[in-house]
Scaffold this motif. Sequence first.
Motif, PDB file in Angstrom:
ATOM      1  N   MET A   1      50.791  40.779  34.180  1.00 17.42           N
ATOM      2  CA  MET A   1      49.536  41.112  34.797  1.00 17.42           C
ATOM      3  C   MET A   1      49.012  42.420  34.226  1.00 17.42           C
ATOM      4  SD  MET A   1      49.987  40.042  38.708  1.00 17.42           S
ATOM      5  CE  MET A   1      51.504  39.159  38.904  1.00 17.42           C
ATOM      6  N   THR A   2      47.711  42.466  34.075  1.00 13.50           N
ATOM      7  CA  THR A   2      47.080  43.632  33.480  1.00 13.50           C
ATOM      8  C   THR A   2      46.197  44.317  34.512  1.00 13.50           C
ATOM      9  OG1 THR A   2      47.012  42.518  31.379  1.00 13.50           O
ATOM     10  CG2 THR A   2      45.552  44.397  31.636  1.00 13.50           C
ATOM     11  N   GLN A   3      46.228  45.610  34.549  1.00 10.20           N
ATOM     12  CA  GLN A   3      45.338  46.360  35.418  1.00 10.20           C
ATOM     13  C   GLN A   3      44.434  47.189  34.528  1.00 10.20           C
ATOM     14  OE1 GLN A   3      47.256  48.695  38.421  1.00 10.20           O
ATOM     15  NE2 GLN A   3      45.409  49.760  38.949  1.00 10.20           N
ATOM     16  N   GLU A   4      43.133  46.885  34.542  1.00 12.02           N
ATOM     17  CA  GLU A   4      42.163  47.583  33.700  1.00 12.02           C
ATOM     18  C   GLU A   4      41.931  49.012  34.188  1.00 12.02           C
ATOM     19  OE1 GLU A   4      40.234  46.687  30.913  1.00 12.02           O
ATOM     20  OE2 GLU A   4      41.714  45.115  30.807  1.00 12.02           O
ATOM     21  N   SER A   5      41.849  49.181  35.474  1.00 16.21           N
ATOM     22  CA  SER A   5      41.538  50.479  36.043  1.00 16.21           C
ATOM     23  C   SER A   5      42.706  50.954  36.877  1.00 16.21           C
ATOM     24  CB  SER A   5      40.283  50.376  36.920  1.00 16.21           C
ATOM     25  OG  SER A   5      40.055  51.602  37.553  1.00 16.21           O
ATOM     26  N   VAL A  24      49.624  33.951  38.497  1.00 13.53           N
ATOM     27  CA  VAL A  24      50.346  33.936  37.229  1.00 13.53           C
ATOM     28  C   VAL A  24      49.625  34.821  36.216  1.00 13.53           C
ATOM     29  CG1 VAL A  24      51.405  31.694  37.622  1.00 13.53           C
ATOM     30  CG2 VAL A  24      49.204  31.808  36.469  1.00 13.53           C
ATOM     31  N   HIS A  25      48.366  35.136  36.499  1.00 17.12           N
ATOM     32  CA  HIS A  25      47.579  36.072  35.687  1.00 17.12           C
ATOM     33  C   HIS A  25      46.612  36.781  36.630  1.00 17.12           C
ATOM     34  CE1 HIS A  25      45.015  37.783  32.566  1.00 17.12           C
ATOM     35  NE2 HIS A  25      43.984  37.296  33.232  1.00 17.12           N
ATOM     36  N   ALA A  55      45.953  31.284  39.783  1.00 17.94           N
ATOM     37  CA  ALA A  55      47.002  31.101  40.789  1.00 17.94           C
ATOM     38  C   ALA A  55      47.227  29.622  41.073  1.00 17.94           C
ATOM     39  CB  ALA A  55      46.626  31.831  42.073  1.00 17.94           C
ATOM     40  N   ARG A  56      48.466  29.270  41.295  1.00 23.97           N
ATOM     41  CA  ARG A  56      48.807  27.879  41.608  1.00 23.97           C
ATOM     42  C   ARG A  56      48.115  27.411  42.880  1.00 23.97           C
ATOM     43  NH1 ARG A  56      53.279  30.181  39.420  1.00 23.97           N
ATOM     44  NH2 ARG A  56      54.048  29.181  37.527  1.00 23.97           N
ATOM     45  N   ALA A  91      42.865  27.657  38.348  1.00 22.50           N
ATOM     46  CA  ALA A  91      44.216  27.133  38.542  1.00 22.50           C
ATOM     47  C   ALA A  91      44.894  27.098  37.167  1.00 22.50           C
ATOM     48  CB  ALA A  91      44.150  25.732  39.128  1.00 22.50           C
ATOM     49  N   PRO A  92      46.224  27.165  37.131  1.00 19.50           N
ATOM     50  CA  PRO A  92      46.923  27.134  35.836  1.00 19.50           C
ATOM     51  C   PRO A  92      46.567  25.912  34.990  1.00 19.50           C
ATOM     52  CG  PRO A  92      48.424  27.812  37.563  1.00 19.50           C
ATOM     53  CD  PRO A  92      47.150  27.393  38.242  1.00 19.50           C
TER      54      PRO A  92
END
Length: 97
Positions: A1-5, A24-25, A55-56, A91-92
């Motif tokens: 997971m990425t956090q931009e801020s 999942v992302h 997300a699932r 969804a994935p």
Amino acid sequence: MTQESKGPVAAEIEKRLTETLAPVHLRVINDSAQHRGHAGDDGSGESHFTVEIVARQFENLSRVDRQRAVNSALGDMMKERVHAMQIRAKAPSEIAK
């Protein structure tokens, strides 16, 4: 997971979505600089966001139901700390492999 801020509001958004929806992302993008001086800009530098979430739990949900799930996970933040949020929920199974 990425956090931009790395601001406290963005961090809280990420925390709540992670705990509630187990994505999942997840990418939280702070768009506030683009809205500086506009309506809803509270001067905090954290009032406008884009959330990209996979997300699932979103399988077989409509776009509106996915947005409701995100808004529900964020609860009071949407009324008290966030002026605007663009939600890109998938969804994935919708992600190109």
